[in-house]
Design an enzyme around this catalytic site. Structure first.
Site, PDB file in Angstrom:
ATOM      1  N   HIS A  47       0.840  -1.204   0.000  1.00 48.02           N
ATOM      2  CA  HIS A  47       0.000   0.000   0.000  1.00 48.02           C
ATOM      3  C   HIS A  47       0.872   1.250   0.000  1.00 48.02           C
ATOM      4  O   HIS A  47       1.762   1.389   0.831  1.00 48.02           O
ATOM      5  CB  HIS A  47      -0.905  -0.010   1.235  1.00 48.02           C
ATOM      6  CG  HIS A  47      -1.780   1.180   1.351  1.00 48.02           C
ATOM      7  ND1 HIS A  47      -1.877   1.901   2.510  1.00 48.02           N
ATOM      8  CD2 HIS A  47      -2.589   1.786   0.462  1.00 48.02           C
ATOM      9  CE1 HIS A  47      -2.728   2.897   2.326  1.00 48.02           C
ATOM     10  NE2 HIS A  47      -3.164   2.850   1.088  1.00 48.02           N
TER      11      HIS A  47
ATOM     12  N   ASP B 130       6.985   5.791 -21.176  1.00 46.87           N
ATOM     13  CA  ASP B 130       6.973   5.716 -22.633  1.00 46.87           C
ATOM     14  C   ASP B 130       8.370   5.397 -23.162  1.00 46.87           C
ATOM     15  O   ASP B 130       9.340   5.300 -22.397  1.00 46.87           O
ATOM     16  CB  ASP B 130       6.387   6.994 -23.243  1.00 46.87           C
ATOM     17  CG  ASP B 130       7.207   8.255 -22.990  1.00 46.87           C
ATOM     18  OD1 ASP B 130       8.449   8.180 -22.881  1.00 46.87           O
ATOM     19  OD2 ASP B 130       6.594   9.334 -22.922  1.00 46.87           O
TER      20      ASP B 130
ATOM     21  N   ARG C 128       8.239  17.827 -15.525  1.00 52.40           N
ATOM     22  CA  ARG C 128       9.097  16.724 -15.987  1.00 52.40           C
ATOM     23  C   ARG C 128      10.158  16.341 -14.959  1.00 52.40           C
ATOM     24  O   ARG C 128      10.342  15.167 -14.652  1.00 52.40           O
ATOM     25  CB  ARG C 128       9.769  17.118 -17.303  1.00 52.40           C
ATOM     26  CG  ARG C 128      10.650  16.015 -17.875  1.00 52.40           C
ATOM     27  CD  ARG C 128      11.247  16.442 -19.176  1.00 52.40           C
ATOM     28  NE  ARG C 128      12.425  17.250 -18.915  1.00 52.40           N
ATOM     29  CZ  ARG C 128      13.301  17.593 -19.840  1.00 52.40           C
ATOM     30  NH1 ARG C 128      13.134  17.245 -21.082  1.00 52.40           N
ATOM     31  NH2 ARG C 128      14.352  18.313 -19.524  1.00 52.40           N
TER      32      ARG C 128
ATOM     33  N   TYR D 137       4.517  12.514 -23.650  1.00 47.11           N
ATOM     34  CA  TYR D 137       3.933  12.793 -22.337  1.00 47.11           C
ATOM     35  C   TYR D 137       2.975  11.683 -21.909  1.00 47.11           C
ATOM     36  O   TYR D 137       1.971  11.929 -21.266  1.00 47.11           O
ATOM     37  CB  TYR D 137       3.237  14.162 -22.317  1.00 47.11           C
ATOM     38  CG  TYR D 137       4.185  15.293 -22.611  1.00 47.11           C
ATOM     39  CD1 TYR D 137       5.092  15.720 -21.647  1.00 47.11           C
ATOM     40  CD2 TYR D 137       4.200  15.905 -23.854  1.00 47.11           C
ATOM     41  CE1 TYR D 137       5.984  16.744 -21.920  1.00 47.11           C
ATOM     42  CE2 TYR D 137       5.089  16.935 -24.133  1.00 47.11           C
ATOM     43  CZ  TYR D 137       5.978  17.350 -23.164  1.00 47.11           C
ATOM     44  OH  TYR D 137       6.868  18.365 -23.431  1.00 47.11           O
TER      45      TYR D 137
END
Length: 141
Positions: free
Chosen positions: A22, A30, A109, A131
């Site tokens: 948890h 990406d 970023r 993104y």
């Protein structure tokens, strides 16, 4: 093979999902993301996109409902003209799985990079959408 586990979920990925507790976070990165240099645990899912992985992962991973933003994305860099329509796809996938919309918090970023260094694992994909990086915080069952 096991029954009910989508073939896109590799043995390494199911192991990581099982190990997470948890509050632990997993990053779906990406193809442009510096995954190897930012990961505590790196899972390669080359040839796959994030939406298909997100769909499969959310069959098993509960999202943390005790925090305001259990889903985090990388915000567009100032001055960039990209419109990340993939975020809408993520919202659809999350809603389909939970019948609830978890708001996606967008962070800078470099803040995303730092948060990734503290994540339990990074899943490196071949996602080409810009993104497309997303962080999921594991909840409880």
């Amino acid at each position: 093979m096991l029954k009910g586990i989508p073939p896109i979920i590799s043995p390494d990925l199911i192991k990581i999902l099982m190990e997470m507790g948890h509050g632990d976070e997993i990053v779906l990165a990406d193809g442009n993301f510096p995954s190897a240099s930012h990961a505590n645990h790196l899972i390669r899912c080359d040839g796959h996109g994030i939406p298909e992985l997100l769909t499969a992962i959310l069959e098993f991973l509960p999202i943390d409902t005790y925090v305001e933003f259990p889903v985090v994305g990388m915000d567009v860099v100032s001055g960039d003209t990209v419109e990340p329509i993939i975020w809408e796809k993520y919202e659809e996938i999350i809603y389909e799985q939970f019948n609830y919309s978890f708001p996606i918090k967008l962070i800078d970023r470099f803040e995303f990079y730092e948060r990734t260094k503290n994540a339990y694992a990074v899943v490196a994909t071949s996602e080409t959408a810009q993104y497309a990086n997303i962080i999921l915080k594991k909840g409880v069952i």
